[in-house]
Design a protein around this motif. Structure first.
Motif, PDB file in Angstrom:
ATOM      1  N   ALA A 174       0.834  -1.210   0.000  1.00 40.58           N
ATOM      2  CA  ALA A 174       0.000   0.000   0.000  1.00 40.58           C
ATOM      3  C   ALA A 174       0.869   1.260   0.000  1.00 40.58           C
ATOM      4  CB  ALA A 174      -0.895   0.001   1.243  1.00 40.58           C
ATOM      5  N   THR A 175       0.438   2.255  -0.754  1.00 41.24           N
ATOM      6  CA  THR A 175       1.192   3.508  -0.868  1.00 41.24           C
ATOM      7  C   THR A 175       0.415   4.637  -0.204  1.00 41.24           C
ATOM      8  OG1 THR A 175       2.012   2.733  -2.990  1.00 41.24           O
ATOM      9  CG2 THR A 175       2.269   5.090  -2.539  1.00 41.24           C
ATOM     10  N   TYR A 176       1.117   5.381   0.650  1.00 36.44           N
ATOM     11  CA  TYR A 176       0.494   6.519   1.346  1.00 36.44           C
ATOM     12  C   TYR A 176       0.394   7.726   0.420  1.00 36.44           C
ATOM     13  CZ  TYR A 176      -0.014  10.345   4.681  1.00 36.44           C
ATOM     14  OH  TYR A 176      -0.450  11.447   5.348  1.00 36.44           O
ATOM     15  N   VAL A 177      -0.793   8.305   0.331  1.00 29.81           N
ATOM     16  CA  VAL A 177      -0.976   9.545  -0.434  1.00 29.81           C
ATOM     17  C   VAL A 177      -1.921  10.455   0.357  1.00 29.81           C
ATOM     18  CG1 VAL A 177      -0.647   8.570  -2.765  1.00 29.81           C
ATOM     19  CG2 VAL A 177      -2.913   8.531  -1.731  1.00 29.81           C
ATOM     20  N   ALA A 178      -1.913  11.733   0.027  1.00 29.16           N
ATOM     21  CA  ALA A 178      -2.870  12.646   0.662  1.00 29.16           C
ATOM     22  C   ALA A 178      -4.267  12.336   0.122  1.00 29.16           C
ATOM     23  CB  ALA A 178      -2.481  14.085   0.354  1.00 29.16           C
ATOM     24  N   LEU A 179      -5.285  12.641   0.939  1.00 24.24           N
ATOM     25  CA  LEU A 179      -6.658  12.293   0.551  1.00 24.24           C
ATOM     26  C   LEU A 179      -7.062  12.830  -0.831  1.00 24.24           C
ATOM     27  CD1 LEU A 179      -9.362  10.943   1.243  1.00 24.24           C
ATOM     28  CD2 LEU A 179      -9.994  13.035   2.463  1.00 24.24           C
ATOM     29  N   PRO A 180      -6.772  14.099  -1.154  1.00 23.85           N
ATOM     30  CA  PRO A 180      -7.188  14.584  -2.489  1.00 23.85           C
ATOM     31  C   PRO A 180      -6.586  13.751  -3.620  1.00 23.85           C
ATOM     32  CG  PRO A 180      -6.530  16.425  -1.092  1.00 23.85           C
ATOM     33  CD  PRO A 180      -6.159  15.178  -0.352  1.00 23.85           C
ATOM     34  N   ASP A 181      -5.345  13.342  -3.441  1.00 21.45           N
ATOM     35  CA  ASP A 181      -4.668  12.521  -4.437  1.00 21.45           C
ATOM     36  C   ASP A 181      -5.331  11.145  -4.539  1.00 21.45           C
ATOM     37  OD1 ASP A 181      -2.735  12.065  -6.266  1.00 21.45           O
ATOM     38  OD2 ASP A 181      -1.126  11.623  -4.829  1.00 21.45           O
ATOM     39  N   LEU A 182      -5.615  10.576  -3.374  1.00 24.08           N
ATOM     40  CA  LEU A 182      -6.282   9.261  -3.341  1.00 24.08           C
ATOM     41  C   LEU A 182      -7.620   9.325  -4.081  1.00 24.08           C
ATOM     42  CD1 LEU A 182      -6.658   6.818  -0.393  1.00 24.08           C
ATOM     43  CD2 LEU A 182      -8.719   7.661  -1.500  1.00 24.08           C
ATOM     44  N   LEU A 183      -8.384  10.377  -3.805  1.00 22.69           N
ATOM     45  CA  LEU A 183      -9.709  10.491  -4.434  1.00 22.69           C
ATOM     46  C   LEU A 183      -9.576  10.610  -5.947  1.00 22.69           C
ATOM     47  CD1 LEU A 183     -11.325  12.950  -1.854  1.00 22.69           C
ATOM     48  CD2 LEU A 183     -11.822  10.508  -2.105  1.00 22.69           C
ATOM     49  N   ALA A 184      -8.582  11.351  -6.400  1.00 25.31           N
ATOM     50  CA  ALA A 184      -8.421  11.580  -7.841  1.00 25.31           C
ATOM     51  C   ALA A 184      -7.940  10.326  -8.572  1.00 25.31           C
ATOM     52  CB  ALA A 184      -7.443  12.732  -8.067  1.00 25.31           C
ATOM     53  N   ARG A 185      -7.176   9.485  -7.882  1.00 28.59           N
ATOM     54  CA  ARG A 185      -6.524   8.351  -8.577  1.00 28.59           C
ATOM     55  C   ARG A 185      -7.254   7.023  -8.424  1.00 28.59           C
ATOM     56  NH1 ARG A 185      -0.504   8.814  -6.392  1.00 28.59           N
ATOM     57  NH2 ARG A 185      -0.338   6.771  -7.368  1.00 28.59           N
ATOM     58  N   SER A 186      -8.212   6.928  -7.500  1.00 33.59           N
ATOM     59  CA  SER A 186      -8.793   5.611  -7.188  1.00 33.59           C
ATOM     60  C   SER A 186     -10.008   5.283  -8.049  1.00 33.59           C
ATOM     61  CB  SER A 186      -9.201   5.563  -5.713  1.00 33.59           C
ATOM     62  OG  SER A 186      -8.068   5.737  -4.897  1.00 33.59           O
ATOM     63  N   ASP A 187     -10.107   4.002  -8.425  1.00 33.66           N
ATOM     64  CA  ASP A 187     -11.318   3.509  -9.090  1.00 33.66           C
ATOM     65  C   ASP A 187     -12.362   3.108  -8.048  1.00 33.66           C
ATOM     66  OD1 ASP A 187     -10.234   3.533 -11.828  1.00 33.66           O
ATOM     67  OD2 ASP A 187      -8.800   2.102 -10.958  1.00 33.66           O
ATOM     68  N   PHE A 188     -11.878   2.714  -6.868  1.00 32.71           N
ATOM     69  CA  PHE A 188     -12.755   2.364  -5.748  1.00 32.71           C
ATOM     70  C   PHE A 188     -12.223   3.103  -4.530  1.00 32.71           C
ATOM     71  CE2 PHE A 188     -12.739  -1.143  -8.683  1.00 32.71           C
ATOM     72  CZ  PHE A 188     -14.078  -1.494  -8.789  1.00 32.71           C
ATOM     73  N   VAL A 189     -13.114   3.687  -3.752  1.00 32.43           N
ATOM     74  CA  VAL A 189     -12.709   4.355  -2.510  1.00 32.43           C
ATOM     75  C   VAL A 189     -13.489   3.698  -1.376  1.00 32.43           C
ATOM     76  CG1 VAL A 189     -12.745   6.527  -1.212  1.00 32.43           C
ATOM     77  CG2 VAL A 189     -12.185   6.545  -3.657  1.00 32.43           C
ATOM     78  N   SER A 190     -12.776   3.146  -0.400  1.00 35.39           N
ATOM     79  CA  SER A 190     -13.434   2.463   0.710  1.00 35.39           C
ATOM     80  C   SER A 190     -13.104   3.184   2.014  1.00 35.39           C
ATOM     81  CB  SER A 190     -12.959   0.997   0.745  1.00 35.39           C
ATOM     82  OG  SER A 190     -13.770   0.244   1.600  1.00 35.39           O
ATOM     83  N   LEU A 191     -14.132   3.516   2.789  1.00 35.86           N
ATOM     84  CA  LEU A 191     -13.950   4.362   3.982  1.00 35.86           C
ATOM     85  C   LEU A 191     -13.821   3.507   5.240  1.00 35.86           C
ATOM     86  CD1 LEU A 191     -16.699   7.033   3.149  1.00 35.86           C
ATOM     87  CD2 LEU A 191     -14.251   7.074   2.570  1.00 35.86           C
ATOM     88  N   HIS A 192     -12.774   3.777   6.023  1.00 38.52           N
ATOM     89  CA  HIS A 192     -12.522   2.995   7.241  1.00 38.52           C
ATOM     90  C   HIS A 192     -12.019   3.886   8.358  1.00 38.52           C
ATOM     91  CE1 HIS A 192     -13.420  -0.586   5.027  1.00 38.52           C
ATOM     92  NE2 HIS A 192     -12.668  -0.115   4.058  1.00 38.52           N
ATOM     93  N   VAL A 193     -12.668   5.029   8.533  1.00 40.01           N
ATOM     94  CA  VAL A 193     -12.274   5.964   9.597  1.00 40.01           C
ATOM     95  C   VAL A 193     -13.343   5.965  10.687  1.00 40.01           C
ATOM     96  CG1 VAL A 193     -10.882   7.521   8.183  1.00 40.01           C
ATOM     97  CG2 VAL A 193     -13.356   7.848   8.289  1.00 40.01           C
ATOM     98  N   ASN A 194     -12.924   6.294  11.904  1.00 42.01           N
ATOM     99  CA  ASN A 194     -13.902   6.526  12.975  1.00 42.01           C
ATOM    100  C   ASN A 194     -14.644   7.817  12.673  1.00 42.01           C
ATOM    101  OD1 ASN A 194     -13.071   4.339  14.483  1.00 42.01           O
ATOM    102  ND2 ASN A 194     -11.500   5.537  15.555  1.00 42.01           N
ATOM    103  N   LEU A 195     -15.857   7.918  13.185  1.00 42.76           N
ATOM    104  CA  LEU A 195     -16.574   9.187  13.063  1.00 42.76           C
ATOM    105  C   LEU A 195     -16.179  10.096  14.227  1.00 42.76           C
ATOM    106  CD1 LEU A 195     -18.725  10.992  11.759  1.00 42.76           C
ATOM    107  CD2 LEU A 195     -20.422   9.859  13.206  1.00 42.76           C
ATOM    108  N   GLY A 196     -15.753  11.306  13.887  1.00 36.59           N
ATOM    109  CA  GLY A 196     -15.410  12.301  14.900  1.00 36.59           C
ATOM    110  C   GLY A 196     -15.486  13.662  14.241  1.00 36.59           C
ATOM    111  N   ALA A 197     -15.114  14.690  15.001  1.00 37.26           N
ATOM    112  CA  ALA A 197     -15.228  16.046  14.452  1.00 37.26           C
ATOM    113  C   ALA A 197     -14.442  16.168  13.144  1.00 37.26           C
ATOM    114  CB  ALA A 197     -14.724  17.045  15.479  1.00 37.26           C
TER     115      ALA A 197
END
Ligand code: DGY
Length: 311
Positions: A178-201
């Motif tokens: 897995a390669t670390y990228v900033a979120l905007p980059d991830l969103l632009a480059r991904s064919d699938f985006v899967s969310l796995h974050v806790n909900l918080g502010a």
């Protein structure tokens, strides 16, 4: 049954109905309790803690997520909070992958097509979907469940990107490919985006109109985290306008989704009722862990799986 040790050890009241208690029923039920075992539908806040009174020692959540609990308020009152991490990781990752595949290959839509009597012939253009192999998967939040999703994606020959507040240990990146990228980059480059974050502010409406606008018009967004991580109005607009290709949601905001929610009108939006951890084995283990946390807290012992209070 996982709750049997509680019933054996305590004077316990078990809510008998499938639907959660109303707020007033919940407040009445917790009055004077030393421990409370909560579901994610029970809001634990100052009002509830006041009502429980000074004898309350522990709140044990039957879930890994704990956005329904004001953990800081509990900590300030010396009340321990427990959750159920680990036991549902693989089960939830299986389900996230099931949603990725169902949306990519349009399985629910295809099943509706057959039942509606629309299957007239084999056609080269009928219900075309997207390949997983060779595609890029963006994982938002590379915690336990995100990592388990990455392991599955590796087996499917996907390129894996991830974003998180800080990169994970390089050995984990190597193991997962897995390669670390900033979120905007991830969103632009991904064919699938899967969310796995806790909900918080910091993650409420993390996927808003601006985030959706960065995604590919063919991209598929999958949410097995918490509904409020996505702005539902923005998602509807993006799916309707073709800004993204499809979404598959195990979680919505609110839950249950209202039957007049426009997302339910869209063929490219698959919605299921928060069942990612719902296997017999996993729900049983969650009950055992929740019971162990509750009983430890009541006895004044350290919880086996405590939620750390915010710094
Ligand atoms: C959790 O545990 O947080 C899930 O959403 C339900 O199992």
């Amino acid at each position: 049954m996982g709750l049997a040790p509680i019933v054996a050890a305590c004077d316990a009241v078990v809510w008998p109905a499938e639907l959660p208690p109303s707020r007033s029923e919940l407040l009445a039920a917790v009055d004077g309790c030393v421990g409370i075992l909560t579901l994610l539908t029970d809001q634990v806040d100052h009002e509830l803690l006041d009502r429980a009174g000074p004898g309350l020692r522990v709140v044990s959540n039957y879930a890994v997520g704990y956005d329904n609990i004001d953990v800081g308020a509990c900590a300030r009152r010396g009340i321990a909070v427990g959750n159920t991490p680990g036991v549902l990781t693989e089960t939830t990752a299986d389900f996230a992958f099931a949603l990725i595949m169902a949306a990519a290959r349009r399985i629910p839509e295809a099943a509706r097509y057959v039942r509606a009597g629309r299957w007239q012939t084999w056609g080269p253009l009928v219900l075309l979907g997207s390949d997983l192999h060779g595609a890029t998967l963006g994982i938002v939040g590379l915690g336990r469940i995100g990592q388990a999703v990455a392991r599955r994606a590796r087996g499917f020959g996907m390129t894996i990107l991830y974003s998180s507040p800080t990169p994970v240990d390089p050995s984990i990146e190597t193991e997962l490919g897995a390669t670390y990228v900033a979120l905007p980059d991830l969103l632009a480059r991904s064919d699938f985006v899967s969310l796995h974050v806790n909900l918080g502010a910091g993650t409420r409406h993390l996927i808003d109109a601006a985030a959706l606008a960065r995604m590919k018009p063919t991209a598929i967004l999958v949410n097995t985290a918490r509904g409020a991580v996505i702005d539902p109005a923005a998602l509807y607009a993006a799916l309707k306008a073709g800004t993204i290709g499809a979404a598959a949601l195990d979680v919505t905001d609110p839950e249950p989704i209202r039957m007049d929610d426009p997302l339910l009108e869209l063929d490219n939006c698959l919605i299921v009722p928060h069942i990612a951890s719902a296997t017999r084995a996993t729900r049983g283990r969650m009950a055992e862990m929740a019971a162990a946390n509750l009983l430890a807290g009541i006895r004044g012992e350290p919880l086996p799986t405590p939620v750390e209070p915010p710094a």
